[in-house]
Structures are given as structure tokens and as C-alpha cells.
Design an enzyme around this catalytic site. Structure first.
Site, PDB file in Angstrom:
ATOM      1  N   ASN A  63       0.869  -1.180   0.000  1.00  0.00           N
ATOM      2  CA  ASN A  63       0.000   0.000   0.000  1.00  0.00           C
ATOM      3  C   ASN A  63       0.906   1.230   0.000  1.00  0.00           C
ATOM      4  O   ASN A  63       1.476   1.575   1.024  1.00  0.00           O
ATOM      5  CB  ASN A  63      -0.895  -0.043   1.252  1.00  0.00           C
ATOM      6  CG  ASN A  63      -1.703   1.226   1.439  1.00  0.00           C
ATOM      7  OD1 ASN A  63      -1.783   2.062   0.536  1.00  0.00           O
ATOM      8  ND2 ASN A  63      -2.295   1.379   2.607  1.00  0.00           N
ATOM      9  N   HIS A  75      -9.501   1.178   5.038  1.00  0.00           N
ATOM     10  CA  HIS A  75      -8.212   1.383   5.712  1.00  0.00           C
ATOM     11  C   HIS A  75      -8.428   2.340   6.888  1.00  0.00           C
ATOM     12  O   HIS A  75      -9.223   3.270   6.802  1.00  0.00           O
ATOM     13  CB  HIS A  75      -7.186   1.961   4.726  1.00  0.00           C
ATOM     14  CG  HIS A  75      -5.798   1.953   5.303  1.00  0.00           C
ATOM     15  ND1 HIS A  75      -5.380   2.912   6.190  1.00  0.00           N
ATOM     16  CD2 HIS A  75      -4.762   1.094   5.150  1.00  0.00           C
ATOM     17  CE1 HIS A  75      -4.130   2.638   6.557  1.00  0.00           C
ATOM     18  NE2 HIS A  75      -3.733   1.539   5.939  1.00  0.00           N
ATOM     19  N   GLU A 104      -6.826   4.756   7.925  1.00  0.00           N
ATOM     20  CA  GLU A 104      -6.617   6.175   7.620  1.00  0.00           C
ATOM     21  C   GLU A 104      -7.888   6.776   7.022  1.00  0.00           C
ATOM     22  O   GLU A 104      -8.231   7.930   7.287  1.00  0.00           O
ATOM     23  CB  GLU A 104      -5.397   6.330   6.689  1.00  0.00           C
ATOM     24  CG  GLU A 104      -4.101   6.131   7.479  1.00  0.00           C
ATOM     25  CD  GLU A 104      -2.926   5.600   6.696  1.00  0.00           C
ATOM     26  OE1 GLU A 104      -2.930   5.652   5.458  1.00  0.00           O
ATOM     27  OE2 GLU A 104      -1.980   5.109   7.353  1.00  0.00           O
ATOM     28  N   LYS A 144       0.151   4.258  -0.376  1.00  0.00           N
ATOM     29  CA  LYS A 144      -0.483   5.469   0.162  1.00  0.00           C
ATOM     30  C   LYS A 144      -0.215   6.660  -0.782  1.00  0.00           C
ATOM     31  O   LYS A 144      -0.133   6.469  -1.987  1.00  0.00           O
ATOM     32  CB  LYS A 144      -0.006   5.719   1.608  1.00  0.00           C
ATOM     33  CG  LYS A 144      -0.202   4.465   2.481  1.00  0.00           C
ATOM     34  CD  LYS A 144      -0.015   4.687   3.956  1.00  0.00           C
ATOM     35  CE  LYS A 144      -0.234   3.357   4.675  1.00  0.00           C
ATOM     36  NZ  LYS A 144      -0.119   3.468   6.119  1.00  0.00           N
ATOM     37  N   SER A 191       3.424  -2.161  10.354  1.00  0.00           N
ATOM     38  CA  SER A 191       4.881  -2.222  10.584  1.00  0.00           C
ATOM     39  C   SER A 191       5.528  -3.543  10.171  1.00  0.00           C
ATOM     40  O   SER A 191       6.480  -3.995  10.799  1.00  0.00           O
ATOM     41  CB  SER A 191       5.203  -1.889  12.046  1.00  0.00           C
ATOM     42  OG  SER A 191       4.852  -0.537  12.316  1.00  0.00           O
ATOM     43  N   GLU A 208      -5.332  -4.872  10.865  1.00  0.00           N
ATOM     44  CA  GLU A 208      -4.278  -3.866  11.030  1.00  0.00           C
ATOM     45  C   GLU A 208      -4.526  -3.077  12.320  1.00  0.00           C
ATOM     46  O   GLU A 208      -5.305  -2.108  12.307  1.00  0.00           O
ATOM     47  CB  GLU A 208      -4.284  -2.886   9.859  1.00  0.00           C
ATOM     48  CG  GLU A 208      -4.037  -3.533   8.511  1.00  0.00           C
ATOM     49  CD  GLU A 208      -3.540  -2.502   7.509  1.00  0.00           C
ATOM     50  OE1 GLU A 208      -2.426  -2.657   7.019  1.00  0.00           O
ATOM     51  OE2 GLU A 208      -4.269  -1.534   7.250  1.00  0.00           O
ATOM     52  N   GLY A 266       2.651   2.250  10.799  1.00  0.00           N
ATOM     53  CA  GLY A 266       3.640   3.314  10.648  1.00  0.00           C
ATOM     54  C   GLY A 266       4.392   3.654  11.925  1.00  0.00           C
ATOM     55  O   GLY A 266       5.049   4.689  12.005  1.00  0.00           O
TER      56      GLY A 266
HETATM   57  P1  PGA Z   1       2.858   0.295   7.681  1.00  0.00           P
HETATM   58  O1  PGA Z   1       1.385   0.517   7.090  1.00  0.00           O
HETATM   59  O2  PGA Z   1       3.368  -0.994   7.080  1.00  0.00           O
HETATM   60  O3  PGA Z   1       3.628   1.490   7.227  1.00  0.00           O
HETATM   61  O4  PGA Z   1       2.714   0.180   9.153  1.00  0.00           O
HETATM   62  C1  PGA Z   1       0.500  -0.552   6.927  1.00  0.00           C
HETATM   63  C2  PGA Z   1      -0.794  -0.061   6.331  1.00  0.00           C
HETATM   64  O5  PGA Z   1      -1.211   1.068   6.614  1.00  0.00           O
HETATM   65  O6  PGA Z   1      -1.437  -0.796   5.548  1.00  0.00           O
END
Ligand code: PGA
Length: 239
Positions: free
Chosen positions: A8, A92, A94, A10, A199, A162, A168
Site C-alpha cells: 500500500n 483502511h 486512515e 499510500k 509495521s 491492522e 507506521g
Molecule cells: P505500515 O502501514 O506498514 O507502514 O505500518 C501498513 C498499512 O497502513 O497498511
């Protein structure tokens, strides 16, 4: 069954950087892993061209729940399908938090994706305060029950667990916690395939992907680095 490794990206990249990254992933031997790249929508065509002829698949990061219409700035599932996507991330954390997308909307998006022939990757996950309050399973169960379309068959969607506090941050749940939550989610969702996200990087991928209940990984930050992402793909093949 091969493990799924989805990147992903982003809101990262430039025309030049996404071309280079997609080209590097396309030539990385996928061995036994199913690799999916989810670039910013604007770069889907670039990435489609770069991965053409490889086994790498293409996914969107979100779609609108309507088939089409007056939704300025939005992207439909049919458009994603039209440029070669097989998958689309929906719900997601976010988007749930920054755009106030509740599980009802996530379910509509997932249903639209399925109707257009895409496999939605439906994301769920608790916040730090939920886990600290002993409510992680309760929160995740509600998200799963309310986000997965009612009539969807197991082959039509993927779930991604997640934990929001792991995204992150460089922090991950312990393998035991991942096993427990994945078992729990699969219990709620009739044994659906569940990716882990939060992560994941080259250094911890093997430990996570070796877990039988983990169907693969949804990777954010580490998917922007071809070498790091390649290590995760290698870990999936070895799992
Ligand atoms: P990350 O993000 O691997 O940077 O923790 C995972 C995600 O948001 O799908």
C-alpha cells in the site's frame, strides 16, 4: 495456499519513482507469493505498464460505493477494474479516521468492488485505547460483522487485520497476539483469509508470515523500498 503480499503505497511517489519501484518488484522472483501493488490512483496506468507480463497484480487504495455519478474527486470500482486492477483496499484505518468512513460505508464499498469483479481487501483493527481497555476483540468483531457484505462468499474478499497503533509506528503485536486475533477474526468471518498489516518489514516478515492463520501481509512504509519489499516477498515464499 500462497501467501499474499500487498504493498500500500499510500500518497507517495512520483511518475519516475513509481515506474522504477514497480519495475523492480516485477522482476523480483515471487516464487510462491501472490504480490499486489496498490499505488496512488493517478499512477495505476504507470504501474500496470511496468508490471505487464509479470505475475504482480494491481490494486486500488479505495473506491466509491456508487457505480458512477457526481462525486468529484472520487474513483469507482469499475474504473479500477478498467485499468487492470484485481483488488482494492477498503476501510483502511486512515480513511476510517480521516474521512469518517464507518463500517456501513466500508461494506457498501466492498459490495461495489465485488459487483465489479474486484477483490476488496477489507481492513479492520483496534486503536491503542481499545487494546488497553481490553476491547480489541469487541471492536474488531463489530468492524468485521458490519464491514463484510452479507452475501459475500469467502473467495470474493480478503480481510486485513491492522491494529491502528501498529501502523507506521514500528510497533507490532507479539506473534501470540497475532495468532489470537487472526483466529478470532476467522471465527467471526467463517474462516475468511486474513492478512496482517502494521509495521511489517523485512526483519519481522518471516516471523509473522510463518503463522498459519496469517494469509499474508498488507505493507505500507516498507513497500516503498524495493529491497525491503523483496525481503518480505522472499519471507512469504519461505513461510
Ligand atoms: P505500515 O502501514 O506498514 O507502514 O505500518 C501498513 C498499512 O497502513 O497498511
Amino acid at each position: 495456499m500462497s501467501k499474499i503480499i500487498a504493498g500500500n503505497w499510500k500518497m507517495h511517489g512520483t511518475v519516475a519513482s513509481v515506474r522504477a519501484l514497480a519495475a523492480a518488484v516485477a522482476v523480483h522472483p515471487a516464487k510462491d507469493a501472490e504480490v499486489i501493488l496498490c499505488p496512488p490512483a493517478l499512477f495505476l496506468n504507470e504501474v500496470a505498464a511496468a508490471i505487464a507480463g509479470s505475475s504482480v497484480k494491481l490494486g486500488g487504495q479505495d473506491c466509491h460505493e456508487a457505480a458512477e455519478g457526481a462525486f468529484t474527486g472520487d474513483i469507482s470500482a469499475a474504473m479500477l477494474k478498467g485499468v487492470g486492477c484485481t483488488h482494492v483496499i477498503v476501510g483502511h484505518s486512515e480513511r476510517r479516521r480521516q474521512y469518517s468512513e464507518g463500517s456501513g460505508k466500508v461494506r457498501q464499498k466492498a459490495a461495489r468492488a465485488i459487483a465489479e469483479g474486484l477483490t476488496p481487501i477489507i481492513c479492520v483493527g483496534e486503536m491503542q485505547k481499545d487494546r488497553e481497555g481490553g476491547k480489541a476483540q469487541e471492536v474488531v468483531e463489530r468492524q468485521v460483522r458490519e464491514s463484510v457484505p452479507e452475501n459475500a462468499s469467502l473467495s470474493q474478499f480478503l480481510l486485513a487485520y491492522e491494529p491502528v497503533w501498529a501502523i507506521g509506528t514500528g510497533r507490532t503485536p507479539t506473534p501470540d497476539d497475532i495468532v489470537a486475533m487472526h483466529r478470532f477474526v476467522r471465527g467471526v468471518a467463517s474462516a475468511a483469509r486474513v492478512l496482517y498489516g502494521g509495521s511489517v518489514k523485512g526483519a519481522n516478515a518471516a516471523e509473522i508470515l510463518r503463522i498459519a492463520e496469517v494469509a499474508g501481509a498488507l505493507v505500507g512504509g516498507a513497500s516503498l523500498d524495493a529491497k525491503e519489499f523483496g525481503e518480505i516477498i522472499d519471507a512469504a515464499a519461505a513461510a
